[in-house]
Design a protein around this motif. Structure first.
Motif, PDB file in Angstrom:
ATOM      1  N   ALA A  82       0.662  -1.212  -0.037  1.00 58.17           N
ATOM      2  CA  ALA A  82      -0.025  -0.126  -0.013  1.00 58.17           C
ATOM      3  C   ALA A  82       0.797   1.330   0.085  1.00 58.17           C
ATOM      4  O   ALA A  82       0.237   2.386  -0.032  1.00 58.17           O
ATOM      5  CB  ALA A  82      -0.883  -0.123   1.321  1.00 58.17           C
ATOM      6  N   ASN A  83       1.986   1.148   0.142  1.00 57.93           N
ATOM      7  CA  ASN A  83       2.950   2.297   0.030  1.00 57.93           C
ATOM      8  C   ASN A  83       2.790   3.075   1.309  1.00 57.93           C
ATOM      9  O   ASN A  83       2.977   4.433   1.017  1.00 57.93           O
ATOM     10  CB  ASN A  83       2.943   2.910  -1.433  1.00 57.93           C
ATOM     11  CG  ASN A  83       3.603   2.145  -2.397  1.00 57.93           C
ATOM     12  OD1 ASN A  83       4.608   1.564  -2.425  1.00 57.93           O
ATOM     13  ND2 ASN A  83       2.721   2.381  -3.495  1.00 57.93           N
ATOM     14  N   ILE A  84       2.517   2.577   2.456  1.00 58.70           N
ATOM     15  CA  ILE A  84       2.545   3.394   3.574  1.00 58.70           C
ATOM     16  C   ILE A  84       3.859   3.476   4.353  1.00 58.70           C
ATOM     17  O   ILE A  84       4.702   2.653   4.443  1.00 58.70           O
ATOM     18  CB  ILE A  84       1.559   2.589   4.532  1.00 58.70           C
ATOM     19  CG1 ILE A  84      -0.106   2.515   3.891  1.00 58.70           C
ATOM     20  CG2 ILE A  84       1.236   3.282   5.922  1.00 58.70           C
ATOM     21  CD1 ILE A  84      -0.980   1.486   4.777  1.00 58.70           C
ATOM     22  N   PRO A  85       4.169   4.934   4.636  1.00 58.24           N
ATOM     23  CA  PRO A  85       5.320   5.164   5.185  1.00 58.24           C
ATOM     24  C   PRO A  85       5.359   4.315   6.525  1.00 58.24           C
ATOM     25  O   PRO A  85       4.349   4.321   7.360  1.00 58.24           O
ATOM     26  CB  PRO A  85       5.722   6.331   5.194  1.00 58.24           C
ATOM     27  CG  PRO A  85       4.665   7.055   4.228  1.00 58.24           C
ATOM     28  CD  PRO A  85       3.402   6.079   4.201  1.00 58.24           C
ATOM     29  N   HIS A  86       6.370   3.553   6.988  1.00 58.50           N
ATOM     30  CA  HIS A  86       6.309   2.826   8.233  1.00 58.50           C
ATOM     31  C   HIS A  86       7.755   2.625   8.714  1.00 58.50           C
ATOM     32  O   HIS A  86       8.772   3.211   8.284  1.00 58.50           O
ATOM     33  CB  HIS A  86       6.003   1.358   7.594  1.00 58.50           C
ATOM     34  CG  HIS A  86       6.909   0.909   6.889  1.00 58.50           C
ATOM     35  ND1 HIS A  86       6.848   0.925   5.407  1.00 58.50           N
ATOM     36  CD2 HIS A  86       8.085   0.072   6.803  1.00 58.50           C
ATOM     37  CE1 HIS A  86       7.753   0.301   4.805  1.00 58.50           C
ATOM     38  NE2 HIS A  86       8.520  -0.160   5.802  1.00 58.50           N
ATOM     39  N   THR A  87       7.619   2.459  10.035  1.00 59.88           N
ATOM     40  CA  THR A  87       8.858   1.962  10.963  1.00 59.88           C
ATOM     41  C   THR A  87       8.412   0.744  11.720  1.00 59.88           C
ATOM     42  O   THR A  87       7.142   0.695  12.367  1.00 59.88           O
ATOM     43  CB  THR A  87       9.152   3.236  11.984  1.00 59.88           C
ATOM     44  OG1 THR A  87       9.415   4.357  11.224  1.00 59.88           O
ATOM     45  CG2 THR A  87      10.436   2.708  12.606  1.00 59.88           C
TER      46      THR A  87
END
Length: 314
Positions: free
Chosen positions: A150-155
């Protein structure tokens, strides 16, 4: 452009780690929101925790996993989402809920960082994990796959061993308190693990939220003085308490036999113990380019050493 601290939504804010992350987020100056789910029903403990967090400055946002639109609307009010829902007892249920949250974040389209519910062993290092405990890592990787597709920025946060569950009991199973006379040593007792005070986990997690260095990376909590073997931990306790314990060694073959004889939940937990204390899965790899180590990123954090942590049990 909006300036200042990110607005943070904690999903699972009444839980063991969730309430700590809410407090750490508030302490760091983030406008902090907690998802208030109508599903709590008559759970008075959760309600009281929510009200206490509200008194400390958190904002309660109503949303339900059975109402996709309410989740989307909740997510639209913030910049960062941290999921801390526990999956100890119903992991497939946890997987389903997290995937629903990913869908809501994708539709909202405004989130600049998502931290899914991990906080333990890095699942990306556990392709070899024993069945049936492997399911917990496979499900976390399924959530990661959905996030990345989903191309969600993450950590991702790999916090290793929670001190409350692994330190006070000297890593003995079936108790949370220090043994008085005898204890079990796993194999040679020399595999290095990482033990973390839960409040420090929350602090490091919140520090990572707005940090460009942690964007789309795994943050490993490996502060050097908390990298200890089980033997190190036992010696700490014996020095503090003045009590020398009788040590009973469990070979790897005997431990594997214990796993085979346990029920499903027991097999999952024992399998994780095996990977930590016999294989050293928390420290037997180098952190690559897709990872960062928290105490190097944030040297200003005065993390609690385990000899200090153990003093509460005296």
């Amino acid at each position: 452009m909006r300036m200042g601290k990110s607005r943070v939504l904690v999903v699972g804010g009444t839980g063991y780690m969730g309430r700590r992350i809410v407090k750490a987020s508030l302490a760091e100056g983030h406008p902090t929101y907690v998802l208030r789910r109508p599903e709590i029903g008559l759970d008075m403990d959760k309600l009281q925790t929510l009200l206490e967090l509200k008194q400390q400055g958190a904002v309660l946002i109503e949303g339900s996993f059975s109402d996709h639109r309410s989740l989307v609307e909740a997510v639209k009010q913030v910049d960062v989402v941290v999921c801390t829902m526990s999956g100890v007892h119903f992991r497939s249920h946890n997987l389903l809920l997290q995937l629903k949250l990913v869908d809501a974040i994708k539709e909202a389209g405004n989130i600049k960082r998502f931290l899914p519910s991990e906080f333990g062993i890095d699942p990306a290092q556990m392709e070899h994990a024993l069945e049936p405990g492997r399911v917990t890592f496979d499900e976390k990787m399924s959530v990661r796959k959905a996030i990345e597709e989903a191309n969600i920025p993450h950590t991702y946060i790999s916090a290793n061993c929670f001190a409350g569950y692994f330190v006070g009991n000297l890593s003995q199973m079936g108790t949370l308190l220090p043994p008085k006379h005898t204890l079990h040593i796993y194999g040679h007792g020399n595999a290095k693990a990482v033990f973390m005070d839960e409040d420090d986990i929350a602090t490091y997690t919140v520090k990572s939220l707005d940090d460009p260095r942690t964007h789309n990376k795994t943050v490993y909590l490996r502060p050097p003085e908390n990298i200890l073997s089980q033997t190190d931990l036992v010696h700490m306790w014996e020095n503090l308490s003045g009590n020398t314990l009788e040590k009973i060694t469990i070979s790897d073959q005997d431990f594997l036999a214990l796993i085979q004889g346990a029920d499903f939940v027991g097999q999952v937990g024992l399998g994780h113990f095996y990977h930590i204390f016999y294989e050293g899965c928390l420290t037997n790899f180098e952190i690559g380019e897709d990872g960062e180590e928290a105490s190097r990123l944030y040297p200003q954090v005065q993390y609690k050493r385990m000899d200090e942590y153990l003093k509460r049990y005296l």
